[in-house]
Each structure stands twice: as structure tokens, then as C-alpha cells.
Motif scaffolding. Structure first.
Motif, PDB file in Angstrom:
ATOM      1  N   GLY A   1      49.463  -7.498   3.036  1.00  0.00           N
ATOM      2  CA  GLY A   1      49.338  -8.943   3.053  1.00  0.00           C
ATOM      3  C   GLY A   1      50.299  -9.600   2.079  1.00  0.00           C
ATOM      4  O   GLY A   1      50.449  -9.133   0.953  1.00  0.00           O
TER       5      GLY A   1
ATOM      6  N   ASN B   1      51.037 -10.730   7.498  1.00  0.00           N
ATOM      7  CA  ASN B   1      50.440  -9.420   7.288  1.00  0.00           C
ATOM      8  C   ASN B   1      51.033  -8.432   8.284  1.00  0.00           C
ATOM      9  O   ASN B   1      51.710  -8.827   9.240  1.00  0.00           O
TER      10      ASN B   1
ATOM     11  N   ALA C   1      45.585  -8.517   4.050  1.00  0.00           N
ATOM     12  CA  ALA C   1      45.656  -7.060   4.162  1.00  0.00           C
ATOM     13  C   ALA C   1      44.440  -6.514   4.904  1.00  0.00           C
ATOM     14  O   ALA C   1      44.560  -5.631   5.765  1.00  0.00           O
TER      15      ALA C   1
ATOM     16  N   SER D   1      44.665  -7.214   8.583  1.00  0.00           N
ATOM     17  CA  SER D   1      45.597  -6.303   9.246  1.00  0.00           C
ATOM     18  C   SER D   1      44.904  -4.984   9.580  1.00  0.00           C
ATOM     19  O   SER D   1      45.100  -4.428  10.668  1.00  0.00           O
TER      20      SER D   1
END
Length: 220
Positions: free
Chosen positions: A92, A109, A202, A205
Motif C-alpha cells: 500500500g 496498492n 495493503a 490488496s
């Protein structure tokens, strides 16, 4: 970009002394340098950046003019997450910057393959942030990188040695990329709660949610 001023001061009796200033923002250095020259006792006044390159006053003025239309005052938040079970990583990045008198926020991300630890994921996130800076055409200036990884921040500042080969390779790759862009990094370690935007990206993702976007901010 920060600059140091170097000049030779010549006294009334002809004695000469070399002076160096501290590093300061380019605009401040130019103003002070011009004031020093007005005193009439300085010669060979030179502006030097943190890569030991010398600048003339007209080059600094051109640079400052160009910077008005290029991204500057850049702050980068980065974070990496790693799932031990799946061996997947999520990265991220949040970038704040000023351009043409306006402030922007860019979020990005990305998943990452082939990593073996959370520390590698953190390094990969930092590297991704620099790739994004290059795409934004950020160069030859100081950039603040903010993260919550003690390992990455302390190794990049040289406070801690990088004994693990994989992490040392990431650090070397990042240093080379920063140097090629002329970026002088300032690293700042913060608690995770102050890095929540990058942390959330993050995590998203890792959940298979891709996010890429940029908005103009109403306030800094």
C-alpha cells in the motif's frame, strides 16, 4: 532540493576565509546567497546540492520556476502486509504532494509474489512508492518517506545493519533508484495508527481489492 552555500570572504586587509552554510531549501539559499553577494566581500560563491553537484543562481531560478508546475513538497506513506498461510503479500502506498498551487493525494496498492516475510513486503512497498514517484515525475528534491516498519526505516537510515541478504538487496535497489531520480530521502518512523491509510491499502490488496486513484484535496 536543499542547497549549501560556499563562498570566500575577503576582509578589508585582504585576508580570505572560506565559509559554508548549512543545507537549506533552494529558495532560501538563493535569497541568502544574493544578500551575501550584495555585501561586496564575497567571491566564488557557489551553491552545492546534497549530491555534490554545483548550481549557478540562474539554474536555481529556472529550477524553482519549473517546480511550480511539477509535484513538490512530497510525503509518502507506505506499508506492506504478508500472509504466512498463502505466502501472498499486499503493498500500500499513499502519496501527498503539491502542484500548481494545489494539493493532491494519490493512492495505490498492489499484490506481490515471491516474497518470504513481512519485512520483504515492507521493502517492496517502499520500492513501489518510488516507482510511483517516478511516474509522477518527482525528481531532484527531498522526499519524506513515512512507515511503521522499524526494520525498514532503521536499515534505510543506517541505524541498523541489514544482515539478511534479501533485505540488503532491497535496500541497495532502493538506494540506486533514489539516486537515479535525484531524490534525497528523509525517513520517518510512526506508530501503525498513524500509517492507517497505507496499512488499509495493503490489507485490501491481500483481499483481492485493487485500488488506484488520485484526488485533489481542499486543504493540505
Amino acid at each position: 532540493m536543499n542547497l549549501m552555500i560556499e563562498w570566500i570572504y575577503k576582509s578589508k586587509n585582504g585576508t580570505e576565509v572560506v565559509f559554508h552554510s548549512d543545507y537549506m531549501p533552494a529558495a532560501h539559499a538563493l535569497t541568502i546567497g544574493e544578500d551575501i553577494e550584495k555585501l561586496g566581500r564575497a567571491k566564488n560563491l557557489t551553491y552545492i546540492d546534497q549530491h555534490d553537484s554545483t548550481w549557478m543562481a540562474k539554474e536555481i531560478k529556472k529550477y524553482l520556476k519549473e517546480m511550480e508546475t511539477e509535484p513538490h513538497n512530497v510525503k509518502v506513506y507506505f506499508d506492506g502486509g504478508y500472509d504466512i498461510q498463502t505466502k501472498q503479500a499486499g503493498l500500500g502506498v499513499v502519496i501527498y504532494y503539491e502542484q500548481n498551487g494545489k494539493w493532491y493525494r494519490m493512492r495505490r496498492n498492489a499484490p506481490a509474489q515471491g516474497l518470504d516475510s513481512n519485512n520483504e513486503a515492507e521493502y517492496a512497498a517502499l520500492h513501489l512508492s518510488i516507482v510511483e514517484l517516478e511516474l509522477l515525475d518527482v525528481h531532484h528534491q527531498e522526499v519524506t518517506f513515512i512507515g511503521d516498519s522499524q526494520v525498514v526505516i532503521n536499515q534505510m537510515t543506517g541505524e541498523w545493519p541489514a544482515y539478511e541478504k534479501e533485505l540488503a538487496n532491497w535496500a541497495d535497489r532502493i538506494d540506486e533508484k533514489l539516486k537515479s531520480l535525484g531524490i534525497t530521502p528523509q525517513f520517518e518512523l510512526v506508530p501503525r495508527k498513524l500509517n492507517s491509510e497505507a496499512d488499509r491499502l495493503a490489507t485490501q490488496s491481500l483481499q483481492g481489492i485493487d485500488i488506484t486513484g488520485q484526488i485533489e484535496l481542499q486543504e493540505e
